[in-house]
Design a protein around this motif. Structure first.
Motif, PDB file in Angstrom:
ATOM      1  N   GLU A   1       0.828  -1.204   0.000  1.00  0.00           N
ATOM      2  CA  GLU A   1       0.000   0.000   0.000  1.00  0.00           C
ATOM      3  C   GLU A   1       0.868   1.262   0.000  1.00  0.00           C
ATOM      4  OE1 GLU A   1      -3.793   0.837   1.738  1.00  0.00           O
ATOM      5  OE2 GLU A   1      -3.670  -1.053   2.868  1.00  0.00           O
ATOM      6  N   LEU A   2       2.000   1.185   0.675  1.00  0.00           N
ATOM      7  CA  LEU A   2       2.905   2.335   0.684  1.00  0.00           C
ATOM      8  C   LEU A   2       3.541   2.531  -0.692  1.00  0.00           C
ATOM      9  CD1 LEU A   2       4.630   1.880   4.175  1.00  0.00           C
ATOM     10  CD2 LEU A   2       2.852   3.521   3.536  1.00  0.00           C
ATOM     11  N   VAL A   3       3.775   1.437  -1.399  1.00  0.00           N
ATOM     12  CA  VAL A   3       4.313   1.554  -2.748  1.00  0.00           C
ATOM     13  C   VAL A   3       3.286   2.225  -3.651  1.00  0.00           C
ATOM     14  CG1 VAL A   3       5.161   0.284  -4.763  1.00  0.00           C
ATOM     15  CG2 VAL A   3       5.813  -0.448  -2.453  1.00  0.00           C
ATOM     16  N   GLU A   4       2.007   1.879  -3.455  1.00  0.00           N
ATOM     17  CA  GLU A   4       0.950   2.457  -4.273  1.00  0.00           C
ATOM     18  C   GLU A   4       0.603   3.880  -3.858  1.00  0.00           C
ATOM     19  OE1 GLU A   4      -0.327   1.162  -6.994  1.00  0.00           O
ATOM     20  OE2 GLU A   4       1.101  -0.500  -6.721  1.00  0.00           O
ATOM     21  N   PHE A   5       0.779   4.194  -2.563  1.00  0.00           N
ATOM     22  CA  PHE A   5       0.445   5.532  -2.079  1.00  0.00           C
ATOM     23  C   PHE A   5       1.601   6.079  -1.230  1.00  0.00           C
ATOM     24  CE2 PHE A   5      -1.833   8.587   0.737  1.00  0.00           C
ATOM     25  CZ  PHE A   5      -2.380   9.390  -0.256  1.00  0.00           C
ATOM     26  N   PRO A   6       2.746   6.385  -1.865  1.00  0.00           N
ATOM     27  CA  PRO A   6       3.913   6.877  -1.118  1.00  0.00           C
ATOM     28  C   PRO A   6       3.666   8.245  -0.497  1.00  0.00           C
ATOM     29  CG  PRO A   6       4.279   7.080  -3.484  1.00  0.00           C
ATOM     30  CD  PRO A   6       3.027   6.295  -3.312  1.00  0.00           C
ATOM     31  N   GLU A   7       2.623   8.958  -0.965  1.00  0.00           N
ATOM     32  CA  GLU A   7       2.290  10.257  -0.374  1.00  0.00           C
ATOM     33  C   GLU A   7       1.989  10.143   1.107  1.00  0.00           C
ATOM     34  OE1 GLU A   7       0.965   8.846  -3.023  1.00  0.00           O
ATOM     35  OE2 GLU A   7       0.584  10.276  -4.652  1.00  0.00           O
ATOM     36  N   TYR A   8       1.695   8.940   1.572  1.00  0.00           N
ATOM     37  CA  TYR A   8       1.440   8.702   3.000  1.00  0.00           C
ATOM     38  C   TYR A   8       2.523   9.320   3.873  1.00  0.00           C
ATOM     39  CZ  TYR A   8       1.465   6.075   7.394  1.00  0.00           C
ATOM     40  OH  TYR A   8       1.501   5.721   8.739  1.00  0.00           O
ATOM     41  N   PHE A   9       3.779   9.233   3.432  1.00  0.00           N
ATOM     42  CA  PHE A   9       4.899   9.735   4.246  1.00  0.00           C
ATOM     43  C   PHE A   9       4.934  11.254   4.342  1.00  0.00           C
ATOM     44  CE2 PHE A   9       6.559   5.521   3.024  1.00  0.00           C
ATOM     45  CZ  PHE A   9       6.873   5.026   4.288  1.00  0.00           C
ATOM     46  N   THR A  10       4.181  11.945   3.510  1.00  0.00           N
ATOM     47  CA  THR A  10       4.212  13.406   3.534  1.00  0.00           C
ATOM     48  C   THR A  10       3.147  14.006   4.453  1.00  0.00           C
ATOM     49  OG1 THR A  10       2.673  13.740   1.681  1.00  0.00           O
ATOM     50  CG2 THR A  10       5.004  13.364   1.133  1.00  0.00           C
ATOM     51  N   TYR A  11       2.257  13.139   5.006  1.00  0.00           N
ATOM     52  CA  TYR A  11       1.222  13.639   5.915  1.00  0.00           C
ATOM     53  C   TYR A  11       1.708  13.598   7.354  1.00  0.00           C
ATOM     54  CZ  TYR A  11      -2.084  13.334   2.048  1.00  0.00           C
ATOM     55  OH  TYR A  11      -2.732  13.522   0.855  1.00  0.00           O
ATOM     56  N   SER A  12       1.197  14.510   8.160  1.00  0.00           N
ATOM     57  CA  SER A  12       1.566  14.563   9.574  1.00  0.00           C
ATOM     58  C   SER A  12       0.956  13.371  10.316  1.00  0.00           C
ATOM     59  CB  SER A  12       1.069  15.870  10.195  1.00  0.00           C
ATOM     60  OG  SER A  12       1.183  15.832  11.609  1.00  0.00           O
ATOM     61  N   LEU A  13       1.801  12.648  11.022  1.00  0.00           N
ATOM     62  CA  LEU A  13       1.329  11.490  11.771  1.00  0.00           C
ATOM     63  C   LEU A  13       0.393  11.902  12.898  1.00  0.00           C
ATOM     64  CD1 LEU A  13       1.454   8.449  12.378  1.00  0.00           C
ATOM     65  CD2 LEU A  13       3.493   8.903  13.782  1.00  0.00           C
ATOM     66  N   GLU A  14       0.766  12.954  13.631  1.00  0.00           N
ATOM     67  CA  GLU A  14      -0.003  13.341  14.813  1.00  0.00           C
ATOM     68  C   GLU A  14      -1.274  14.114  14.486  1.00  0.00           C
ATOM     69  OE1 GLU A  14       0.651  12.219  17.734  1.00  0.00           O
ATOM     70  OE2 GLU A  14       2.478  11.201  17.036  1.00  0.00           O
ATOM     71  N   SER A  15      -1.219  14.971  13.469  1.00  0.00           N
ATOM     72  CA  SER A  15      -2.374  15.833  13.215  1.00  0.00           C
ATOM     73  C   SER A  15      -3.334  15.282  12.167  1.00  0.00           C
ATOM     74  CB  SER A  15      -1.909  17.229  12.790  1.00  0.00           C
ATOM     75  OG  SER A  15      -1.231  17.171  11.553  1.00  0.00           O
ATOM     76  N   ARG A  16      -2.916  14.312  11.365  1.00  0.00           N
ATOM     77  CA  ARG A  16      -3.823  13.794  10.350  1.00  0.00           C
ATOM     78  C   ARG A  16      -3.968  12.284  10.401  1.00  0.00           C
ATOM     79  NH1 ARG A  16      -4.868  15.559   4.199  1.00  0.00           N
ATOM     80  NH2 ARG A  16      -5.558  17.337   5.424  1.00  0.00           N
ATOM     81  N   ILE A  17      -2.856  11.560  10.317  1.00  0.00           N
ATOM     82  CA  ILE A  17      -2.953  10.101  10.174  1.00  0.00           C
ATOM     83  C   ILE A  17      -3.607   9.463  11.396  1.00  0.00           C
ATOM     84  CG2 ILE A  17      -1.660   7.969   9.863  1.00  0.00           C
ATOM     85  CD1 ILE A  17       0.452   9.575   8.346  1.00  0.00           C
ATOM     86  N   LYS A  18      -3.083   9.718  12.595  1.00  0.00           N
ATOM     87  CA  LYS A  18      -3.633   9.090  13.799  1.00  0.00           C
ATOM     88  C   LYS A  18      -5.089   9.469  14.065  1.00  0.00           C
ATOM     89  CE  LYS A  18       0.603   8.181  16.431  1.00  0.00           C
ATOM     90  NZ  LYS A  18       1.339   8.488  17.701  1.00  0.00           N
ATOM     91  N   PRO A  19      -5.419  10.781  14.057  1.00  0.00           N
ATOM     92  CA  PRO A  19      -6.819  11.134  14.344  1.00  0.00           C
ATOM     93  C   PRO A  19      -7.808  10.495  13.371  1.00  0.00           C
ATOM     94  CG  PRO A  19      -5.420  13.073  14.478  1.00  0.00           C
ATOM     95  CD  PRO A  19      -4.588  11.981  13.894  1.00  0.00           C
ATOM     96  N   ARG A  20      -7.485  10.509  12.096  1.00  0.00           N
ATOM     97  CA  ARG A  20      -8.417   9.951  11.115  1.00  0.00           C
ATOM     98  C   ARG A  20      -8.490   8.430  11.217  1.00  0.00           C
ATOM     99  NH1 ARG A  20      -8.200  13.476   5.483  1.00  0.00           N
ATOM    100  NH2 ARG A  20      -8.464  15.536   6.462  1.00  0.00           N
ATOM    101  N   TYR A  21      -7.363   7.800  11.521  1.00  0.00           N
ATOM    102  CA  TYR A  21      -7.389   6.346  11.665  1.00  0.00           C
ATOM    103  C   TYR A  21      -8.264   5.929  12.846  1.00  0.00           C
ATOM    104  CZ  TYR A  21      -5.992   1.627  12.842  1.00  0.00           C
ATOM    105  OH  TYR A  21      -6.021   0.291  13.167  1.00  0.00           O
ATOM    106  N   ARG A  22      -8.190   6.686  13.937  1.00  0.00           N
ATOM    107  CA  ARG A  22      -9.007   6.363  15.109  1.00  0.00           C
ATOM    108  C   ARG A  22     -10.492   6.447  14.770  1.00  0.00           C
ATOM    109  NH1 ARG A  22      -5.136   9.905  17.965  1.00  0.00           N
ATOM    110  NH2 ARG A  22      -3.551   8.584  18.938  1.00  0.00           N
ATOM    111  N   VAL A  23     -10.871   7.449  13.970  1.00  0.00           N
ATOM    112  CA  VAL A  23     -12.275   7.571  13.567  1.00  0.00           C
ATOM    113  C   VAL A  23     -12.680   6.364  12.719  1.00  0.00           C
ATOM    114  CG1 VAL A  23     -13.929   8.935  12.236  1.00  0.00           C
ATOM    115  CG2 VAL A  23     -12.239  10.084  13.683  1.00  0.00           C
ATOM    116  N   LEU A  24     -11.815   5.975  11.787  1.00  0.00           N
ATOM    117  CA  LEU A  24     -12.108   4.820  10.941  1.00  0.00           C
ATOM    118  C   LEU A  24     -12.247   3.557  11.781  1.00  0.00           C
ATOM    119  CD1 LEU A  24      -9.644   5.364   7.936  1.00  0.00           C
ATOM    120  CD2 LEU A  24     -12.105   5.714   7.928  1.00  0.00           C
ATOM    121  N   ALA A  25     -11.313   3.384  12.737  1.00  0.00           N
ATOM    122  CA  ALA A  25     -11.336   2.185  13.577  1.00  0.00           C
ATOM    123  C   ALA A  25     -12.599   2.130  14.421  1.00  0.00           C
ATOM    124  CB  ALA A  25     -10.096   2.161  14.467  1.00  0.00           C
TER     125      ALA A  25
END
Length: 488
Positions: free
Chosen positions: A393-417
């Motif tokens: 998935e990271l190979v298909e969406f390498p843009e993942y590394f450019t997003y903020s872990l604390e302000s975007r990735i974690k909060p949104r993942y918690r909502v999804l979970a």
């Protein structure tokens, strides 16, 4: 003539040098002139004013010979002073020279512009220096200022200097920026208000530059005030418009990157555009490349492109076409240090990504080259250990590394979970906060909507590039590309 005068001086003419008046000491103050000495000795002082009595024609000629000999004795060539009025005695000239020396001017400086010796210290030099110091130019910098623009000493403070400063203030140049602007481009003080300066400003406003931004533009790059519209500014603007950059967008670029007006159209800009095309950048992508990184128009570009293309081919086996696609998405890669680029490459290799996968990731998201490895490491382990996502998935969406872990990735993942939603990385990251909330409230999960060729997540510290607004509302066709790739 001087030769005959010297002979007359030595053998024929009896000379009686006029008695001088009592010297009157003056000192330069930051805002006014005072007969009192300052508490702290200044870097220079006004010499005593020595006035000779009215001389006859022969005495004046003799004085010029004596002054000429004095100047030659200290290494100054006085030829250019022949048609000018000089002091009546050599003592006054000596004090004038000494004053300029204390100001910081050397004999070489005086020979470069000997006409400065025709300026009266009391009537010309002191008033001009006092005014410049009052504007905020440090006394210690006045010598450098005069060295860069000695013609200023011929100026009238009231008639010539004050109007230029008022003109700059009228353009919304901040008062505290005036000294910086004048030190950067002192020749401004010699321009006529109704000439080049007014014309340049009027033309830029006519193509869409906001009048409120003229002041900051002058502070950033005051040289455009001295450029002729017909021969310098307009041809460059017309060429950039011909590449497909909308006039409104170009005006915004000029407001933020005014220095591109200083790029030579024939010697630099056109060859660099040709270099981009020769390295595979598509003509329809040129506007985006230039808007994202306007500095690319002024670089020694062909050499940089050759070096970076070879580097990516050597390290990642990225072919010229792949390099061109990466260049279109992030033109700043031409200026990135290769040792910096290697750090994220080596990080990905160390985590088990193949060279082929890393190459694919860099072509799709060349911004990886500017991401800090520490941030990549945290994001990678969260993706692997918390979200349990496969590396593919990271190979298909390498843009993942450019997003903020604390302000975007974690909060949104918690909502999804919490909702038990399963989706791709791009689906929940590559959208605005508003769109994400709408998706979470929807009764069904919509498909990934096609976006621009690349939507970067975080704001990376790269020269000349800031992240665009994430608002995904539809916009005019002429601006949607630029709004999503660069913030001006």
């Amino acid at each position: 003539m001087l030769h005959l005068l010297r002979r007359n001086l030595r053998f024929r003419i009896p000379i009686r040098i006029s008695q001088t008046l009592t010297p009157i000491p003056f000192h330069l103050n930051a805002s006014r002139f005072s007969s009192k000495s300052p508490a702290k000795p200044p870097e220079y002082e006004m010499p005593s004013v020595t006035w000779g009595v009215i001389q006859g024609r022969k005495e004046r000629l003799v004085s010029r010979v004596i002054i000429s000999d004095y100047l030659k004795s200290i290494g100054i060539v006085p030829d250019e002073l022949e048609p000018l009025e000089l002091p009546s005695t050599v003592d006054v000239m000596r004090e004038r020279v000494e004053f300029l020396h204390r100001l910081g001017l050397t004999v070489d400086d005086l020979n470069a512009y000997p006409l400065v010796l025709a300026c009266s210290v009391r009537k010309n030099i002191i008033p001009v220096l006092g005014y410049l110091e009052k504007l905020g130019i440090p006394r210690s910098k006045l010598g450098e200022f005069v060295r860069n623009y000695p013609q200023v000493l011929h100026s009238s403070v009231v008639v010539e200097l004050v109007p230029v400063v008022k003109f700059l203030r009228g353009l919304d140049v901040e008062r505290h920026d005036i000294p910086y602007v004048l030190q950067k481009y002192p020749e401004l003080l010699g321009f006529k208000l109704e000439g080049t300066m007014s014309t340049s400003v009027a033309y830029l406003v006519s193509i869409g530059v906001s009048p409120r931004d003229i002041g900051p533009m002058v502070t950033q790059f005051p040289y455009f005030l001295g450029m002729r519209v017909g021969t310098k500014i307009k041809p460059l603007v017309d060429f950039l418009l011909s590449l497909g950059i909308p006039k409104k967008i170009l005006a915004k670029v000029l407001e933020k990157r005014t220095y591109i007006l200083g790029y030579d159209l024939q010697e630099t800009v056109k060859p660099n555009v040709e270099a981009l095309l020769s390295f595979g950048v598509r003509s329809e992508r040129l506007p985006s490349v230039i808007v994202q990184y306007p500095q690319i128009l002024g670089l020694p570009l062909k050499a940089k492109l050759s070096s970076q293309q070879y580097f990516f081919n050597l390290k990642l086996r990225i072919d010229p076409d792949g390099f061109a696609r990466a260049l279109e998405r992030m033109p700043q890669i031409v200026s990135l240090n290769q040792s910096i680029i290697m750090k994220p490459i080596e990080f990905l290799w160390a985590r088990g990504f193949s060279t082929e996968d890393v190459a694919k990731m860099f072509v799709k998201c060349p911004q990886l080259a500017a991401v800090r490895v520490e941030l990549m490491k945290n994001s990678f382990y969260f993706c692997k250990s918390e979200m349990k996502r496969p590396m593919e998935e990271l190979v298909e969406f390498p843009e993942y590394f450019t997003y903020s872990l604390e302000s975007r990735i974690k909060p949104r993942y918690r909502v999804l979970a919490s909702k038990g939603i399963k989706c791709s990385l791009g689906w929940f990251l590559n959208c605005s906060d508003q769109r994400f909330e709408e998706r979470m409230k929807a009764e069904y999960i919509d498909a990934d909507t096609p976006g621009p060729s690349f939507a970067m997540g975080g704001k990376l510290e790269m020269p000349g590039n800031e992240l665009v607004s994430e608002d995904e509302d539809e916009d005019s066709d002429g601006e949607v590309l630029y709004r999503r790739t660069v913030s001006l």
